[in-house]
Design a protein around this motif. Structure first.
Motif, PDB file in Angstrom:
ATOM      1  N   ASP A  90       0.840  -1.202   0.000  1.00  0.00           N
ATOM      2  CA  ASP A  90       0.000   0.000   0.000  1.00  0.00           C
ATOM      3  C   ASP A  90       0.872   1.249   0.000  1.00  0.00           C
ATOM      4  O   ASP A  90       0.631   2.208  -0.746  1.00  0.00           O
ATOM      5  CB  ASP A  90      -0.918  -0.026   1.229  1.00  0.00           C
ATOM      6  N   GLY A  91       1.917   1.238   0.835  1.00  0.00           N
ATOM      7  CA  GLY A  91       2.825   2.383   0.881  1.00  0.00           C
ATOM      8  C   GLY A  91       3.608   2.544  -0.409  1.00  0.00           C
ATOM      9  O   GLY A  91       3.779   3.671  -0.910  1.00  0.00           O
ATOM     10  N   VAL A  92       4.082   1.442  -0.965  1.00  0.00           N
ATOM     11  CA  VAL A  92       4.822   1.491  -2.230  1.00  0.00           C
ATOM     12  C   VAL A  92       3.948   2.066  -3.344  1.00  0.00           C
ATOM     13  O   VAL A  92       4.353   2.960  -4.096  1.00  0.00           O
ATOM     14  CB  VAL A  92       5.325   0.082  -2.609  1.00  0.00           C
ATOM     15  N   LYS A 303       3.564   1.260   6.278  1.00  0.00           N
ATOM     16  CA  LYS A 303       3.115   1.924   5.051  1.00  0.00           C
ATOM     17  C   LYS A 303       4.041   3.081   4.689  1.00  0.00           C
ATOM     18  O   LYS A 303       4.448   3.227   3.524  1.00  0.00           O
ATOM     19  CB  LYS A 303       1.679   2.420   5.220  1.00  0.00           C
ATOM     20  N   ASP A 304       4.400   3.909   5.665  1.00  0.00           N
ATOM     21  CA  ASP A 304       5.282   5.043   5.398  1.00  0.00           C
ATOM     22  C   ASP A 304       6.663   4.575   4.963  1.00  0.00           C
ATOM     23  O   ASP A 304       7.307   5.196   4.119  1.00  0.00           O
ATOM     24  CB  ASP A 304       5.403   5.928   6.641  1.00  0.00           C
ATOM     25  N   ALA A 305       7.133   3.478   5.558  1.00  0.00           N
ATOM     26  CA  ALA A 305       8.442   2.947   5.184  1.00  0.00           C
ATOM     27  C   ALA A 305       8.433   2.474   3.733  1.00  0.00           C
ATOM     28  O   ALA A 305       9.383   2.711   2.972  1.00  0.00           O
ATOM     29  CB  ALA A 305       8.827   1.809   6.115  1.00  0.00           C
ATOM     30  N   GLY A 306       7.353   1.788   3.326  1.00  0.00           N
ATOM     31  CA  GLY A 306       7.240   1.355   1.938  1.00  0.00           C
ATOM     32  C   GLY A 306       7.227   2.535   0.979  1.00  0.00           C
ATOM     33  O   GLY A 306       7.860   2.496  -0.082  1.00  0.00           O
ATOM     34  N   ARG A 311       9.875   5.911  -3.081  1.00  0.00           N
ATOM     35  CA  ARG A 311      10.237   7.263  -3.508  1.00  0.00           C
ATOM     36  C   ARG A 311      11.726   7.353  -3.827  1.00  0.00           C
ATOM     37  O   ARG A 311      12.136   7.953  -4.824  1.00  0.00           O
ATOM     38  CB  ARG A 311       9.863   8.264  -2.419  1.00  0.00           C
ATOM     39  N   ARG A 312      12.553   6.729  -2.983  1.00  0.00           N
ATOM     40  CA  ARG A 312      13.999   6.759  -3.232  1.00  0.00           C
ATOM     41  C   ARG A 312      14.337   6.001  -4.515  1.00  0.00           C
ATOM     42  O   ARG A 312      15.202   6.428  -5.292  1.00  0.00           O
ATOM     43  CB  ARG A 312      14.749   6.149  -2.034  1.00  0.00           C
ATOM     44  N   LEU A 313      13.655   4.878  -4.761  1.00  0.00           N
ATOM     45  CA  LEU A 313      13.913   4.135  -5.988  1.00  0.00           C
ATOM     46  C   LEU A 313      13.519   4.950  -7.222  1.00  0.00           C
ATOM     47  O   LEU A 313      14.238   4.949  -8.231  1.00  0.00           O
ATOM     48  CB  LEU A 313      13.162   2.806  -5.970  1.00  0.00           C
ATOM     49  N   LEU A 314      12.412   5.654  -7.142  1.00  0.00           N
ATOM     50  CA  LEU A 314      12.003   6.509  -8.263  1.00  0.00           C
ATOM     51  C   LEU A 314      13.057   7.573  -8.547  1.00  0.00           C
ATOM     52  O   LEU A 314      13.341   7.888  -9.719  1.00  0.00           O
ATOM     53  CB  LEU A 314      10.660   7.164  -7.961  1.00  0.00           C
ATOM     54  N   PRO A 325      11.385  13.603   4.708  1.00  0.00           N
ATOM     55  CA  PRO A 325      11.903  12.948   5.913  1.00  0.00           C
ATOM     56  C   PRO A 325      11.411  11.514   5.991  1.00  0.00           C
ATOM     57  O   PRO A 325      10.293  11.196   5.588  1.00  0.00           O
ATOM     58  CB  PRO A 325      11.315  13.795   7.058  1.00  0.00           C
ATOM     59  N   LEU A 326      12.273  10.622   6.493  1.00  0.00           N
ATOM     60  CA  LEU A 326      11.848   9.243   6.688  1.00  0.00           C
ATOM     61  C   LEU A 326      10.772   9.182   7.761  1.00  0.00           C
ATOM     62  O   LEU A 326      10.630  10.090   8.583  1.00  0.00           O
ATOM     63  CB  LEU A 326      13.037   8.383   7.102  1.00  0.00           C
ATOM     64  N   ALA A 327      10.013   8.095   7.738  1.00  0.00           N
ATOM     65  CA  ALA A 327       9.002   7.890   8.771  1.00  0.00           C
ATOM     66  C   ALA A 327       9.653   7.938  10.145  1.00  0.00           C
ATOM     67  O   ALA A 327      10.842   7.665  10.307  1.00  0.00           O
ATOM     68  CB  ALA A 327       8.308   6.548   8.557  1.00  0.00           C
TER      69      ALA A 327
END
Length: 345
Positions: A90-92, A303-306, A311-314, A325-327
């Motif tokens: 869901d987060g991804v 969810k936030d971690a995903g 986002r970093r992969l994009l 900011p990270l979760a």
């Protein structure tokens, strides 16, 4: 009419150079890891045969697919019963879908049969722009493989080695474990059991180590029971810990699914939760709020971690996105499955 001369192919170049067709592709496209000596040999063979890659095929191969892959070592039935992955995906998707990207989910089974082949196939066939990784393992072979394949990759979580692919690690990843032990000690618990995940998972090993350190700081020790993140493992571990004399007064589980199975097993055996046994999970999945008693657990912002990892992969795939900011750090959420320790047996 004379027979048309044979046009050289990539297989001909590979045979002359004494390498695989994949090595030829890497040499001419300058992608992946390949030695300069091999690259020179391949280019010399291609020049001798008068071969060059099709510009159309090369363009197709190097085109953006707007797809990223998540290859998971899980059986289909186990994945379906683990809400952790539902929250993660869901987060991804919250980052991928609005930007027109798709997620290719591939299951290899618990033994990981065909895992390496899947990474190679998806990369070399140009089916994905990058890879999301979860559940780093001790001696994880995927990092060297992905560097060889030359595809962007992001690991959600901490790796055991010093040279992995890029990582997205939550702040203070063991804050939830420390808070769990401190909470139980404040309630008067001294016999605290831990039901762990698989031994080869890095986050499982780090979490168990943090649990032992927190107990040691309180002057206590714990017995660890392997649960393997599965329902059957949780039932088996709970039956074992409840058979101990004296019996633990609290049990901490490495995820919420195991904690819920543990509560059900305890109640089936006539052990009341939390009057006789306090139970704590890890993840704060939606099910933790619907069981009875409601589960005390660690919220690790799945969810936030995903979303952060996606986002970093994009960004690594070339999307111009601002950093976020990270979760926040994991934190203990106290509900009704924990209580003051019962009197000593």
């Amino acid at each position: 009419m004379g027979r048309q001369a044979h046009r050289p192919t990539i297989k001909d170049v590979a045979a002359l150079a004494g390498v695989s067709t994949a090595a030829v592709s890497k040499a001419v496209n300058r992608s992946g890891r390949i030695s300069e000596e091999t690259r020179r040999r391949v280019l010399a063979a291609a020049d001798e045969l008068g071969w060059s890659p099709s510009s159309a095929a090369s363009a197709l191969k190097n085109a953006r697919t707007r797809t990223v892959a998540l290859i998971v070592r899980r059986e289909t039935d186990v994945l379906g019963s683990d809400p952790h992955f539902t929250e993660l995906i869901d987060g991804v998707e919250s980052e991928l879908a609005p930007r027109g990207y798709g997620l290719l989910l591939h299951l290899t089974g618990a033994a990981g049969t065909g895992e390496t082949e899947a990474y190679r196939r998806f990369a070399q066939e140009g089916r994905v722009d990058g890879f999301l990784l979860t559940e780093s393992r001790i001696g994880d072979p995927r990092f060297a493989l992905l560097r060889e394949l030359g595809k962007p990759a992001v690991l959600l979580g901490k790796a055991a080695c010093t040279d992995p692919v890029e990582q997205v690690v939550l702040p203070e990843p063991h804050a939830g474990v420390t808070g769990t032990v401190e909470h139980l000690v404040r309630l008067g618990h001294r016999r605290i059991a831990y039901v762990s995940g698989p031994d080869d998972r890095v986050h499982s090993a780090f979490r168990a180590a943090a649990f032992h350190e927190a107990l040691a700081a309180a002057g206590l020790t714990a017995e660890v029971f392997p649960g393997d993140f599965t329902e059957h493992g949780a039932v088996r571990a709970t039956e074992q810990l409840l058979a101990r004399t004296p019996r633990p007064t609290a049990a901490v589980y490495a995820n919420d699914s195991m904690a819920v199975c543990g509560m059900s097993t305890a109640q089936r055996l006539g052990v009341r939760v939390p009057q006789d046994l306090s139970v704590i999970g890890y993840d704060d999945l939606p099910l933790s709020r619907w069981v009875h008693p409601r589960l005390t657990t660690v919220d690790q912002c799945v969810k936030d971690a995903g979303a952060s990892a996606a986002r970093r992969l994009l960004q690594l795939c070339g999307e111009e996105l601002p950093d976020r900011p990270l979760a926040r750090a994991p934190r203990l959420v106290v509900r009704e499955s924990t209580a003051t320790a019962p009197p000593p047996d």
